[in-house]
Motif scaffolding. Sequence first.
Motif, PDB file in Angstrom:
ATOM      1  N   THR B   5       0.835  -1.190   0.000  1.00 27.69           N
ATOM      2  CA  THR B   5       0.000   0.000   0.000  1.00 27.69           C
ATOM      3  C   THR B   5       0.875   1.248   0.000  1.00 27.69           C
ATOM      4  O   THR B   5       1.941   1.266   0.617  1.00 27.69           O
ATOM      5  CB  THR B   5      -0.956   0.031   1.195  1.00 27.69           C
ATOM      6  N   GLN B   6       0.393   2.284  -0.685  1.00 27.10           N
ATOM      7  CA  GLN B   6       1.115   3.550  -0.782  1.00 27.10           C
ATOM      8  C   GLN B   6       0.170   4.697  -0.472  1.00 27.10           C
ATOM      9  O   GLN B   6      -0.988   4.690  -0.894  1.00 27.10           O
ATOM     10  CB  GLN B   6       1.668   3.755  -2.197  1.00 27.10           C
ATOM     11  N   THR B   7       0.691   5.667   0.240  1.00 35.73           N
ATOM     12  CA  THR B   7      -0.038   6.909   0.461  1.00 35.73           C
ATOM     13  C   THR B   7       0.914   8.079   0.320  1.00 35.73           C
ATOM     14  O   THR B   7       2.109   7.959   0.624  1.00 35.73           O
ATOM     15  CB  THR B   7      -0.675   6.951   1.863  1.00 35.73           C
ATOM     16  N   LEU B  21       6.727   9.998   1.073  1.00 35.97           N
ATOM     17  CA  LEU B  21       5.822   9.026   0.460  1.00 35.97           C
ATOM     18  C   LEU B  21       5.889   7.752   1.305  1.00 35.97           C
ATOM     19  O   LEU B  21       6.971   7.222   1.575  1.00 35.97           O
ATOM     20  CB  LEU B  21       6.243   8.711  -0.971  1.00 35.97           C
ATOM     21  N   GLN B  22       4.707   7.304   1.697  1.00 36.88           N
ATOM     22  CA  GLN B  22       4.662   6.141   2.575  1.00 36.88           C
ATOM     23  C   GLN B  22       4.451   4.854   1.772  1.00 36.88           C
ATOM     24  O   GLN B  22       3.748   4.836   0.763  1.00 36.88           O
ATOM     25  CB  GLN B  22       3.524   6.285   3.585  1.00 36.88           C
ATOM     26  N   CYS B  23       5.084   3.789   2.231  1.00 39.78           N
ATOM     27  CA  CYS B  23       4.923   2.457   1.629  1.00 39.78           C
ATOM     28  C   CYS B  23       4.928   1.421   2.736  1.00 39.78           C
ATOM     29  O   CYS B  23       5.826   1.425   3.591  1.00 39.78           O
ATOM     30  CB  CYS B  23       6.041   2.174   0.637  1.00 39.78           C
ATOM     31  N   TRP B  34      11.912   1.406  -4.302  1.00 31.85           N
ATOM     32  CA  TRP B  34      11.218   2.582  -4.796  1.00 31.85           C
ATOM     33  C   TRP B  34      11.654   2.842  -6.233  1.00 31.85           C
ATOM     34  O   TRP B  34      12.840   2.909  -6.543  1.00 31.85           O
ATOM     35  CB  TRP B  34      11.533   3.817  -3.953  1.00 31.85           C
ATOM     36  N   ASP B  73       7.724  -1.239   6.600  1.00 28.76           N
ATOM     37  CA  ASP B  73       7.639   0.132   6.099  1.00 28.76           C
ATOM     38  C   ASP B  73       8.917   0.582   5.407  1.00 28.76           C
ATOM     39  O   ASP B  73      10.031   0.313   5.885  1.00 28.76           O
ATOM     40  CB  ASP B  73       7.339   1.091   7.259  1.00 28.76           C
ATOM     41  N   CYS B  91       6.225   1.797  -5.183  1.00 30.59           N
ATOM     42  CA  CYS B  91       6.906   0.994  -4.186  1.00 30.59           C
ATOM     43  C   CYS B  91       6.655  -0.470  -4.539  1.00 30.59           C
ATOM     44  O   CYS B  91       5.576  -0.821  -5.049  1.00 30.59           O
ATOM     45  CB  CYS B  91       6.355   1.319  -2.808  1.00 30.59           C
ATOM     46  N   GLY B 107       2.926  -1.629  -5.462  1.00 25.76           N
ATOM     47  CA  GLY B 107       1.832  -0.834  -4.940  1.00 25.76           C
ATOM     48  C   GLY B 107       1.128  -0.096  -6.069  1.00 25.76           C
ATOM     49  O   GLY B 107       1.550  -0.162  -7.225  1.00 25.76           O
ATOM     50  N   THR B 110       2.064   6.521  -6.451  1.00 23.19           N
ATOM     51  CA  THR B 110       1.767   7.868  -5.963  1.00 23.19           C
ATOM     52  C   THR B 110       2.143   8.845  -7.066  1.00 23.19           C
ATOM     53  O   THR B 110       3.283   8.862  -7.525  1.00 23.19           O
ATOM     54  CB  THR B 110       2.582   8.212  -4.712  1.00 23.19           C
TER      55      THR B 110
END
Lengths: 116, 115
Positions: B5-7, B21-23, B34, B73, B91, B107, B110
Amino acid sequence: AQTVTQSQPEMSVQEAETVTLSCTYDTSESDYYLFWYKQPPSRQMILVIRQEAYKQQNATENRFSVNFQKAAKSFSLKISDSQLGDAAMYFCAYRTGNTNAGKSTFGDGTTLTVKP
Amino acid sequence: NAGVTQTPKFRILKIGQSMTLQCTQDMNHNYMYWYRQDPGMGLKLIYYSVGAGITDKGEVPNGYNVSRSTTEDFPLRLELAAPSQTSVYFCASSYSMGVGQETQYFGPGTRLLVL
């Protein structure tokens, strides 16, 4: 360094027909893996098929099959009975068999259009 | 399993701003990556990690930083955003050994726009 080349920026196929996407790569390694990924408009990368270099038999996944020519360093993807949902960008990728490396090299992609 | 998941899904940054950027992956994969994808192009590796606490540069690391404090993470940090960093960021993760170790799971990406 490994390189992956996709010489067809765009391809089109009539629905229900067959299309072949080309990929060539350059490497000095003997142990590696090759992949085809599909990227639909949603942009998510989806694994289509993979091939281990040490296997002579070509990989097959339902309507998708590859023609792996190790000596020629060629790895083409054949899509049979093309469907509208197959329309996407397709990427060929190379990954070293060295488990400590953990990196893949991607081609620049081929955009496939499926005509109804 | 949620997979990778990515946000966030989309972000607009001004030049000089920073962001993370979160993964996250829930498959207990050791390897994480990445990539960035510029329009009409393939993926370029920015950074990767072979396990918690271990990271290494890929092809295009300049302007980015990463950390890997946990297996799950792998955040990507952009410092001093530049228009050249406008791209879609992916990611991915994979097993480190055994059957399936060669397959990367991606993912949803983003999309970043730097103005």
